[in-house]
Design a protein around this motif. Structure first.
Motif, PDB file in Angstrom:
ATOM      1  N   MET A 259      68.313 120.375  56.920  1.00 25.73           N
ATOM      2  CA  MET A 259      67.599 118.845  57.017  1.00 25.73           C
ATOM      3  C   MET A 259      68.432 118.095  57.712  1.00 25.73           C
ATOM      4  SD  MET A 259      65.541 116.471  54.121  1.00 25.73           S
ATOM      5  CE  MET A 259      67.314 116.180  53.412  1.00 25.73           C
ATOM      6  N   THR A 260      67.678 117.271  58.737  1.00 24.51           N
ATOM      7  CA  THR A 260      68.172 116.272  59.447  1.00 24.51           C
ATOM      8  C   THR A 260      67.610 114.729  59.202  1.00 24.51           C
ATOM      9  OG1 THR A 260      66.549 116.483  61.167  1.00 24.51           O
ATOM     10  CG2 THR A 260      68.650 117.704  61.339  1.00 24.51           C
ATOM     11  N   ILE A 261      68.500 113.769  59.197  1.00 26.35           N
ATOM     12  CA  ILE A 261      68.076 112.387  58.688  1.00 26.35           C
ATOM     13  C   ILE A 261      68.386 111.698  59.805  1.00 26.35           C
ATOM     14  CG2 ILE A 261      68.254 110.672  56.859  1.00 26.35           C
ATOM     15  CD1 ILE A 261      69.285 112.652  54.917  1.00 26.35           C
ATOM     16  N   ASN A 262      67.304 110.828  60.277  1.00 28.98           N
ATOM     17  CA  ASN A 262      67.654 109.716  61.436  1.00 28.98           C
ATOM     18  C   ASN A 262      67.480 108.332  60.755  1.00 28.98           C
ATOM     19  OD1 ASN A 262      68.175 111.523  63.378  1.00 28.98           O
ATOM     20  ND2 ASN A 262      66.195 111.583  64.187  1.00 28.98           N
ATOM     21  N   ILE A 263      68.581 107.502  60.774  1.00 31.22           N
ATOM     22  CA  ILE A 263      68.322 106.480  60.199  1.00 31.22           C
ATOM     23  C   ILE A 263      68.296 105.286  61.042  1.00 31.22           C
ATOM     24  CG2 ILE A 263      69.349 104.568  58.377  1.00 31.22           C
ATOM     25  CD1 ILE A 263      70.736 107.298  57.088  1.00 31.22           C
ATOM     26  N   THR A 264      67.374 104.344  60.952  1.00 32.90           N
ATOM     27  CA  THR A 264      67.363 103.237  61.935  1.00 32.90           C
ATOM     28  C   THR A 264      67.167 101.988  61.175  1.00 32.90           C
ATOM     29  OG1 THR A 264      64.969 103.310  62.336  1.00 32.90           O
ATOM     30  CG2 THR A 264      66.439 104.503  63.789  1.00 32.90           C
ATOM     31  N   HIS A 265      67.267 100.628  61.674  1.00 30.94           N
ATOM     32  CA  HIS A 265      67.459  99.568  60.961  1.00 30.94           C
ATOM     33  C   HIS A 265      66.801  98.433  61.761  1.00 30.94           C
ATOM     34  CE1 HIS A 265      70.948  97.824  63.402  1.00 30.94           C
ATOM     35  NE2 HIS A 265      71.060  98.963  63.185  1.00 30.94           N
ATOM     36  N   ARG A 266      66.159  97.414  61.130  1.00 27.03           N
ATOM     37  CA  ARG A 266      65.473  96.395  61.648  1.00 27.03           C
ATOM     38  C   ARG A 266      65.894  95.141  61.009  1.00 27.03           C
ATOM     39  NH1 ARG A 266      59.504  96.819  62.332  1.00 27.03           N
ATOM     40  NH2 ARG A 266      59.516  96.136  60.334  1.00 27.03           N
ATOM     41  N   GLY A 267      66.301  93.927  61.589  1.00 24.29           N
ATOM     42  CA  GLY A 267      66.600  92.708  60.823  1.00 24.29           C
ATOM     43  C   GLY A 267      67.754  92.732  60.001  1.00 24.29           C
ATOM     44  N   ILE A 268      68.430  93.750  60.002  1.00 23.63           N
ATOM     45  CA  ILE A 268      69.867  93.829  58.860  1.00 23.63           C
ATOM     46  C   ILE A 268      70.860  94.603  59.347  1.00 23.63           C
ATOM     47  CG2 ILE A 268      68.298  93.886  56.604  1.00 23.63           C
ATOM     48  CD1 ILE A 268      68.794  96.840  56.319  1.00 23.63           C
ATOM     49  N   GLU A 269      71.977  94.370  59.010  1.00 19.42           N
ATOM     50  CA  GLU A 269      73.133  95.301  59.500  1.00 19.42           C
ATOM     51  C   GLU A 269      73.188  96.394  58.772  1.00 19.42           C
ATOM     52  OE1 GLU A 269      78.166  95.354  59.770  1.00 19.42           O
ATOM     53  OE2 GLU A 269      76.888  93.304  59.061  1.00 19.42           O
ATOM     54  N   LEU A 270      73.283  97.772  59.337  1.00 13.85           N
ATOM     55  CA  LEU A 270      73.281  99.040  58.944  1.00 13.85           C
ATOM     56  C   LEU A 270      74.712  99.297  58.320  1.00 13.85           C
ATOM     57  CD1 LEU A 270      71.433 101.205  57.844  1.00 13.85           C
ATOM     58  CD2 LEU A 270      71.996 102.501  60.267  1.00 13.85           C
ATOM     59  N   THR A 271      75.226  99.102  57.187  1.00 10.85           N
ATOM     60  CA  THR A 271      76.685  99.143  56.775  1.00 10.85           C
ATOM     61  C   THR A 271      76.848 100.888  56.355  1.00 10.85           C
ATOM     62  OG1 THR A 271      75.979  98.608  54.451  1.00 10.85           O
ATOM     63  CG2 THR A 271      76.529  97.012  55.680  1.00 10.85           C
ATOM     64  N   PRO A 272      77.921 101.108  56.440  1.00  9.38           N
ATOM     65  CA  PRO A 272      78.205 102.446  55.791  1.00  9.38           C
ATOM     66  C   PRO A 272      77.622 102.702  54.359  1.00  9.38           C
ATOM     67  CG  PRO A 272      80.285 101.690  57.157  1.00  9.38           C
ATOM     68  CD  PRO A 272      79.169 100.569  56.819  1.00  9.38           C
ATOM     69  N   ALA A 273      77.681 101.804  53.629  1.00  8.92           N
ATOM     70  CA  ALA A 273      77.319 102.081  52.172  1.00  8.92           C
ATOM     71  C   ALA A 273      75.758 102.401  52.234  1.00  8.92           C
ATOM     72  CB  ALA A 273      77.749 100.734  51.517  1.00  8.92           C
ATOM     73  N   ILE A 274      75.138 101.447  53.002  1.00  5.55           N
ATOM     74  CA  ILE A 274      73.623 101.634  53.029  1.00  5.55           C
ATOM     75  C   ILE A 274      73.531 103.104  53.775  1.00  5.55           C
ATOM     76  CG2 ILE A 274      71.342 100.905  54.177  1.00  5.55           C
ATOM     77  CD1 ILE A 274      72.561  97.929  53.946  1.00  5.55           C
ATOM     78  N   THR A 275      73.922 103.501  54.556  1.00  6.18           N
ATOM     79  CA  THR A 275      73.840 104.616  55.155  1.00  6.18           C
ATOM     80  C   THR A 275      74.117 105.902  54.133  1.00  6.18           C
ATOM     81  OG1 THR A 275      74.465 103.972  57.601  1.00  6.18           O
ATOM     82  CG2 THR A 275      74.635 106.417  57.138  1.00  6.18           C
ATOM     83  N   ALA A 276      75.377 105.856  53.552  1.00  9.13           N
ATOM     84  CA  ALA A 276      75.611 106.599  52.502  1.00  9.13           C
ATOM     85  C   ALA A 276      74.565 106.799  51.444  1.00  9.13           C
ATOM     86  CB  ALA A 276      77.033 106.468  51.864  1.00  9.13           C
ATOM     87  N   TYR A 277      74.004 105.591  51.220  1.00  5.97           N
ATOM     88  CA  TYR A 277      72.941 105.622  49.879  1.00  5.97           C
ATOM     89  C   TYR A 277      71.807 106.202  50.258  1.00  5.97           C
ATOM     90  CZ  TYR A 277      70.463 103.742  45.844  1.00  5.97           C
ATOM     91  OH  TYR A 277      69.915 103.720  44.829  1.00  5.97           O
ATOM     92  N   ILE A 278      71.338 106.045  51.555  1.00  6.48           N
ATOM     93  CA  ILE A 278      70.132 106.841  52.085  1.00  6.48           C
ATOM     94  C   ILE A 278      70.359 108.182  52.210  1.00  6.48           C
ATOM     95  CG2 ILE A 278      68.692 106.946  54.336  1.00  6.48           C
ATOM     96  CD1 ILE A 278      69.330 103.816  54.797  1.00  6.48           C
ATOM     97  N   GLU A 279      71.466 108.459  52.810  1.00  2.63           N
ATOM     98  CA  GLU A 279      71.724 110.024  52.793  1.00  2.63           C
ATOM     99  C   GLU A 279      71.671 110.611  51.581  1.00  2.63           C
ATOM    100  OE1 GLU A 279      74.945 110.321  55.580  1.00  2.63           O
ATOM    101  OE2 GLU A 279      74.113 109.898  57.105  1.00  2.63           O
ATOM    102  N   GLU A 280      72.361 109.748  50.651  1.00  4.56           N
ATOM    103  CA  GLU A 280      72.699 110.565  49.182  1.00  4.56           C
ATOM    104  C   GLU A 280      71.241 110.753  48.732  1.00  4.56           C
ATOM    105  OE1 GLU A 280      73.795 109.337  44.864  1.00  4.56           O
ATOM    106  OE2 GLU A 280      74.790 108.078  46.467  1.00  4.56           O
ATOM    107  N   LYS A 281      70.340 109.759  48.528  1.00  2.26           N
ATOM    108  CA  LYS A 281      68.923 109.833  47.978  1.00  2.26           C
ATOM    109  C   LYS A 281      67.976 110.783  48.623  1.00  2.26           C
ATOM    110  CE  LYS A 281      69.882 106.939  44.945  1.00  2.26           C
ATOM    111  NZ  LYS A 281      69.958 107.544  43.424  1.00  2.26           N
ATOM    112  N   MET A 282      68.036 110.909  50.237  1.00  2.73           N
ATOM    113  CA  MET A 282      67.036 111.765  50.599  1.00  2.73           C
ATOM    114  C   MET A 282      67.674 113.298  50.465  1.00  2.73           C
ATOM    115  SD  MET A 282      64.832 109.340  51.585  1.00  2.73           S
ATOM    116  CE  MET A 282      64.696 107.740  50.978  1.00  2.73           C
TER     117      MET A 282
END
Length: 110
Positions: free
Chosen positions: A1-24
């Protein structure tokens, strides 16, 4: 499974990226045919009276079907969790419908 993450209006930190990848990534337990996820996170605007409102949008490709979900919350992590929980329910319901259809094909009523 591939996960593409984009952001709008916020800074995409490594912590947010890791959290999204973990949950998804947990969603693969519920649907092994989950092929691709497009995740967008951000802030809706800076003009809310109640403070910042964050959103999480997910577009999931599951064996030819496309599921779209979006949730808004005052906390970005809560929005991510809500999308994950709702998508998990959608995947479980989809799997049940497919299972019922496949079991119903071999049974004929008299």
């Amino acid at each position: 499974m591939t996960i593409n993450i984009t952001h709008r209006g916020i800074e995409l930190t490594p912590a947010i990226t890791a959290y999204i990848e973990e949950k998804m990534t947990l969603l693969a337990r519920y649907e092994e045919r989950l092929e691709h996820l497009d995740v967008e996170v951000g802030m809706t605007s800076n003009h809310h009276q109640k403070g910042d409102i964050f959103f999480c949008k997910v577009v999931a490709a599951v064996q030819g079907d496309v599921l779209r979900l979006e949730k808004e919350e005052e906390d970005l992590y809560k929005a991510i969790d809500k999308v994950k929980d709702h998508l998990r329910l959608e995947l479980a319901e989809r799997k049940d419908r497919i299972r019922e259809r496949s079991q119903g094909k071999g049974v004929q009523e008299e």
